[in-house]
Design a protein around this motif. Structure first.
Motif, PDB file in Angstrom:
ATOM      1  N   GLY A 119       0.841  -1.198   0.000  1.00  0.00           N
ATOM      2  CA  GLY A 119       0.000   0.000   0.000  1.00  0.00           C
ATOM      3  C   GLY A 119       0.870   1.239   0.000  1.00  0.00           C
ATOM      4  N   VAL A 120       0.443   2.251  -0.737  1.00  0.00           N
ATOM      5  CA  VAL A 120       1.269   3.447  -0.885  1.00  0.00           C
ATOM      6  C   VAL A 120       0.456   4.695  -0.569  1.00  0.00           C
ATOM      7  CG1 VAL A 120       2.524   4.888  -2.531  1.00  0.00           C
ATOM      8  CG2 VAL A 120       2.759   2.398  -2.630  1.00  0.00           C
ATOM      9  N   MET A 121       1.015   5.540   0.283  1.00  0.00           N
ATOM     10  CA  MET A 121       0.439   6.861   0.510  1.00  0.00           C
ATOM     11  C   MET A 121       1.474   7.871   0.053  1.00  0.00           C
ATOM     12  SD  MET A 121      -0.600   8.435   4.171  1.00  0.00           S
ATOM     13  CE  MET A 121      -0.933  10.163   4.412  1.00  0.00           C
ATOM     14  N   LEU A 122       1.121   8.591  -1.012  1.00  0.00           N
ATOM     15  CA  LEU A 122       2.076   9.537  -1.582  1.00  0.00           C
ATOM     16  C   LEU A 122       2.035  10.849  -0.814  1.00  0.00           C
ATOM     17  CD1 LEU A 122       1.283   8.998  -5.360  1.00  0.00           C
ATOM     18  CD2 LEU A 122       3.238   8.100  -4.105  1.00  0.00           C
ATOM     19  N   GLN A 123       3.120  11.598  -0.922  1.00  0.00           N
ATOM     20  CA  GLN A 123       3.196  12.861  -0.189  1.00  0.00           C
ATOM     21  C   GLN A 123       2.146  13.858  -0.670  1.00  0.00           C
ATOM     22  OE1 GLN A 123       7.117  14.445  -0.155  1.00  0.00           O
ATOM     23  NE2 GLN A 123       6.595  16.082   1.240  1.00  0.00           N
TER      24      GLN A 123
ATOM     25  N   ARG B 216      -7.757  15.202   3.620  1.00  0.00           N
ATOM     26  CA  ARG B 216      -7.215  14.509   2.448  1.00  0.00           C
ATOM     27  C   ARG B 216      -6.163  13.488   2.858  1.00  0.00           C
ATOM     28  NH1 ARG B 216      -6.265  19.217  -2.091  1.00  0.00           N
ATOM     29  NH2 ARG B 216      -8.174  20.298  -1.572  1.00  0.00           N
ATOM     30  N   GLN B 217      -5.376  13.884   3.826  1.00  0.00           N
ATOM     31  CA  GLN B 217      -4.309  13.018   4.300  1.00  0.00           C
ATOM     32  C   GLN B 217      -4.903  11.705   4.835  1.00  0.00           C
ATOM     33  OE1 GLN B 217      -1.569  14.180   3.561  1.00  0.00           O
ATOM     34  NE2 GLN B 217       0.055  13.482   4.929  1.00  0.00           N
ATOM     35  N   ARG B 218      -6.034  11.805   5.527  1.00  0.00           N
ATOM     36  CA  ARG B 218      -6.663  10.598   6.074  1.00  0.00           C
ATOM     37  C   ARG B 218      -7.261   9.738   4.971  1.00  0.00           C
ATOM     38  NH1 ARG B 218     -10.564  12.868  10.357  1.00  0.00           N
ATOM     39  NH2 ARG B 218      -9.932  14.949   9.683  1.00  0.00           N
ATOM     40  N   VAL B 219      -7.802  10.385   3.937  1.00  0.00           N
ATOM     41  CA  VAL B 219      -8.333   9.620   2.799  1.00  0.00           C
ATOM     42  C   VAL B 219      -7.191   8.884   2.102  1.00  0.00           C
ATOM     43  CG1 VAL B 219      -9.550   9.746   0.600  1.00  0.00           C
ATOM     44  CG2 VAL B 219     -10.256  11.230   2.480  1.00  0.00           C
ATOM     45  N   ALA B 220      -6.063   9.591   1.945  1.00  0.00           N
ATOM     46  CA  ALA B 220      -4.913   8.968   1.272  1.00  0.00           C
ATOM     47  C   ALA B 220      -4.401   7.777   2.077  1.00  0.00           C
ATOM     48  CB  ALA B 220      -3.793   9.997   1.076  1.00  0.00           C
TER      49      ALA B 220
ATOM     50  N   LEU C 119       4.396   5.153   3.757  1.00  0.00           N
ATOM     51  CA  LEU C 119       3.698   6.385   4.125  1.00  0.00           C
ATOM     52  C   LEU C 119       4.675   7.551   4.002  1.00  0.00           C
ATOM     53  CD1 LEU C 119       2.048   5.000   7.404  1.00  0.00           C
ATOM     54  CD2 LEU C 119       1.010   5.098   5.134  1.00  0.00           C
ATOM     55  N   ASP C 120       4.409   8.421   3.032  1.00  0.00           N
ATOM     56  CA  ASP C 120       5.306   9.554   2.821  1.00  0.00           C
ATOM     57  C   ASP C 120       4.758  10.766   3.572  1.00  0.00           C
ATOM     58  OD1 ASP C 120       7.366  11.066   1.908  1.00  0.00           O
ATOM     59  OD2 ASP C 120       6.996  10.735  -0.235  1.00  0.00           O
ATOM     60  N   GLU C 121       5.439  11.143   4.628  1.00  0.00           N
ATOM     61  CA  GLU C 121       5.014  12.267   5.485  1.00  0.00           C
ATOM     62  C   GLU C 121       3.551  12.106   5.939  1.00  0.00           C
ATOM     63  OE1 GLU C 121       6.919  14.837   6.504  1.00  0.00           O
ATOM     64  OE2 GLU C 121       8.671  14.682   5.197  1.00  0.00           O
ATOM     65  N   PRO C 122       3.243  11.037   6.667  1.00  0.00           N
ATOM     66  CA  PRO C 122       1.831  10.761   6.993  1.00  0.00           C
ATOM     67  C   PRO C 122       1.181  11.798   7.891  1.00  0.00           C
ATOM     68  CG  PRO C 122       3.279   9.280   8.207  1.00  0.00           C
ATOM     69  CD  PRO C 122       4.136  10.020   7.222  1.00  0.00           C
ATOM     70  N   SER C 123       1.945  12.557   8.655  1.00  0.00           N
ATOM     71  CA  SER C 123       1.286  13.473   9.595  1.00  0.00           C
ATOM     72  C   SER C 123       1.213  14.897   9.070  1.00  0.00           C
ATOM     73  CB  SER C 123       2.004  13.447  10.938  1.00  0.00           C
ATOM     74  OG  SER C 123       3.320  13.901  10.766  1.00  0.00           O
TER      75      SER C 123
ATOM     76  N   ILE D 293       5.922  -1.352   8.035  1.00  0.00           N
ATOM     77  CA  ILE D 293       5.565   0.041   7.758  1.00  0.00           C
ATOM     78  C   ILE D 293       6.830   0.855   7.519  1.00  0.00           C
ATOM     79  CG2 ILE D 293       4.509   2.117   8.734  1.00  0.00           C
ATOM     80  CD1 ILE D 293       2.589   0.119  10.172  1.00  0.00           C
ATOM     81  N   VAL D 294       6.867   1.504   6.377  1.00  0.00           N
ATOM     82  CA  VAL D 294       8.004   2.349   6.038  1.00  0.00           C
ATOM     83  C   VAL D 294       7.478   3.762   5.894  1.00  0.00           C
ATOM     84  CG1 VAL D 294       9.873   2.776   4.402  1.00  0.00           C
ATOM     85  CG2 VAL D 294       9.025   0.447   4.741  1.00  0.00           C
ATOM     86  N   LEU D 295       7.972   4.673   6.715  1.00  0.00           N
ATOM     87  CA  LEU D 295       7.470   6.031   6.591  1.00  0.00           C
ATOM     88  C   LEU D 295       8.609   7.029   6.513  1.00  0.00           C
ATOM     89  CD1 LEU D 295       7.504   7.721   9.553  1.00  0.00           C
ATOM     90  CD2 LEU D 295       5.692   6.123  10.049  1.00  0.00           C
TER      91      LEU D 295
END
Lengths: 249, 317
Positions: B91-95, B147-151, B165-169, B194-196
């Motif tokens: 799973g990928v969360m882009l910045q 948006r961050q939470r949707v991503a 997770l790229d800059e999740p917070s 988890i890689v962030l």
């Protein structure tokens, strides 16, 4: 499991095609471009003498060009702009990390183009039939094939633009090209009606080839071999260019 | 905790960008030999300032970018050439989110979930992340934190084994941040790798099981948070004591690496304290000047201390 947790490929592509189709149909500007302008063009050409002599009846002369215009609106301008902004917002990057992948994304977009084109065909074709359009029966299948080939060529051209320049530039370029080709690109008005010095160039354009090919098929039931060859070359060239130079981010 | 087989192994990764017109068409080396590994059941953090190469490292690890040198193995495959099977496990969360502005959160999440054979329970995920409150508002109208939470939900839609997770917070208010952090810890405890990335020390300190500090495209330090904070370039046990007193005190004339610095009016840091005797010396100096500090505190070193030390000293591990 060969596919891991991925849904089957065909299901993924169909699903994305449906998603992209709904996105395109929901977009107001896109609908104007896809349906309203072509229908206006249809009425304009059917009730003026602009195309007198191209076919026995004005409506028969008008419809092939309007259908070609529909292809350009959806495959080139609409899809190009949508892809340009998807690229800007990172949507292409994100979706290409899901099982859909890059190939699935492109196939999904192609499905959406064909689906919207089908809607246009129903609306424009239905309106034209109500106005008395009588296409040459022997040319209908050929006409459908040319519409698909034109969609492939213009989709590839749209992706090429969208994948190489900023979305604002894509917006400007695809709209400008749409207006230019619609006016003098051999789409609505056959190249032979344009000033003589322009004619050879117009015949070599994908717009001119699609317009000529559709007119030959739907008015005379004839295969225009040159137009078909030109469209094929454009599809291959633009397909290659889009594959080669498309930047995903 | 015994480390399981790593899910991600990056070895001497190199990446060049360019040619850059402003540099006469030369290439710019963005990553110059980054190495790291990340295991299931752990939060592995890439810490570095903006432009250090964190996102580029992730993009190579995800297969979005092709490495110019070195190797990347993700779940045993090369992500640059792997197919949908590998992507279905990651799973990928882009910045920048990667969310289409005209879509609505639930519609988008269900679409993404449709790409998987066994997707996550999207309704439960949306509830958990507080997305249900704005599930039918177009993404264009959402705040950065929403948006961050949707991503994040989109990254988790396929029940991944590895999550990037790229800059999740980024952009989260304190409450959302807690929600997101709780979820990350829960996923880790469930055995996900988890890689962030983050440039925020506090996040790295709160979440990470293992930290890689990278700077200008190279590894500069790595370890658990406690290992990193215990590490100094000269002396492993030196502490810093902070105190407040009247401004303008004449510092003591110590010559053995200890020092007192007035960092702002009336706020002092005493560096290099190693033994109780050092504290007695400090108290002796206060006595000399007739000072009784208003507040005294001795805190463990933070990642920020380590980071600043590395950034200033230019020491490269």
């Amino acid at each position: 499991m060969p596919e891991g947790n991925a849904a089957p490929q065909v299901a993924r592509i169909l699903r994305h095609g449906g998603y992209e189709t709904r996105a395109m149909l929901r977009n107001g500007e896109q609908l104007v471009l896809a349906v309203v302008l072509p229908v206006m063009a249809l009425f304009g050409l059917a009730f003026t003498g602009l195309l007198d002599g191209v076919a026995d009846r004005r409506i028969d002369a008008a419809v092939p060009g309007v259908l070609a215009l529909c292809v350009m609106s959806t495959a080139f301008t609409g899809q190009g702009i949508a892809t340009g902004f998807d690229r800007r917002y990172g949507v292409l990057r994100f979706l290409s990390t899901t099982p859909l992948g890059r190939a699935g994304l492109v196939f999904g977009k192609a499905i959406a183009v064909v689906a919207v084109l089908a809607v246009q065909l129903v609306v424009v074709g239905g309106t034209a039939l109500a106005l008395g359009w009588q296409p040459q029966p022997s040319g209908i299948l050929l006409g459908l094939f040319l519409l698909l080939l034109g969609a492939a060529a213009f989709t590839a051209l749209g992706l090429w633009v969208a994948g190489t320049v900023r979305p604002e530039a894509t917006l400007a370029i695809t709209n400008l090209v749409w207006v230019l080709l619609a006016a003098v690109g051999g789409i609505l008005i056959p190249g032979t009606r344009l000033p003589a010095p322009m004619q050879p160039a117009v015949e070599l354009l994908p717009s001119g080839a699609l317009g000529d090919g559709l007119r030959a098929a739907l008015i005379e039931g004839r295969l225009d071999g040159a137009a078909l060859a030109i469209l094929l070359v454009w599809s291959l060239l633009a397909g290659f260019a889009a594959t080669r130079w498309f930047k995903w981010n | 905790m015994p480390a399981a087989e790593p899910s991600l192994v990056v070895d001497r990764l190199r990446k060049d960008f360019g040619p850059v017109a402003a540099l006469n068409g030369r290439m710019v080396r963005v990553l110059d030999g980054i190495s790291l590994s990340a295991s299931p059941g752990r939060v592995t953090t890439l810490l570095g300032s903006n432009g250090a190469g964190k996102s580029t490292t992730l993009a190579c690890a995800q297969g979005l970018l092709k490495a110019d040198g070195g190797t990347v193995r993700l779940l045993g495959e090369d992500p640059a050439s792997a197919g949908s099977r590998l992507r279905s496990r990651v799973g990928v969360m882009l910045q920048d989110g990667g969310l289409p502005p005209s879509a609505k959160p639930m519609e988008l999440l269900r679409h993404v979930a449709g790409m998987y054979r066994n997707p996550a329970d999207i309704a439960a995920l949306a509830e958990r992340l507080g997305i249900s409150d704005f599930s039918h508002t177009t993404i264009r109208r959402l705040s950065g934190g929403q948006r961050q939470r949707v991503a994040l939900a989109a990254a988790l839609a396929g029940n991944p084994e590895v999550v990037f997770l790229d800059e999740p917070s980024a952009g989260l208010d304190p409450q959302s941040r807690q929600t997101v952090f709780d979820l990350i810890v829960e996923l880790r405890d469930r055995g996900l790798c988890i890689v962030l990335t983050t440039h925020l020390m506090e996040d790295a300190q709160r979440l990470s099981d293992y930290v890689y500090i990278i700077d200008r495209g190279v590894n500069v330090a790595e370890g658990t948070v406690s290992e990193l904070t215990a590490r100094t370039s000269s002396d492993a046990d030196a502490r810093t004591l902070e105190f407040s007193a009247r401004p303008g005190l004449q510092p003591p004339l110590w010559t053995d690496g200890r020092s007192v610095v007035e960092v702002s009016a009336g706020r002092y840091l005493a560096h290099g304290l190693r033994t109780p005797a050092d504290l007695a010396d400090l108290a002796g100096w206060w006595q000399q000047l007739g000072v009784f500090p208003d507040a005294v505190s001795m805190q463990p070193r933070t990642l920020e201390d380590v980071f600043l030390e590395i950034a200033e000293g230019g020491t490269r591990a």
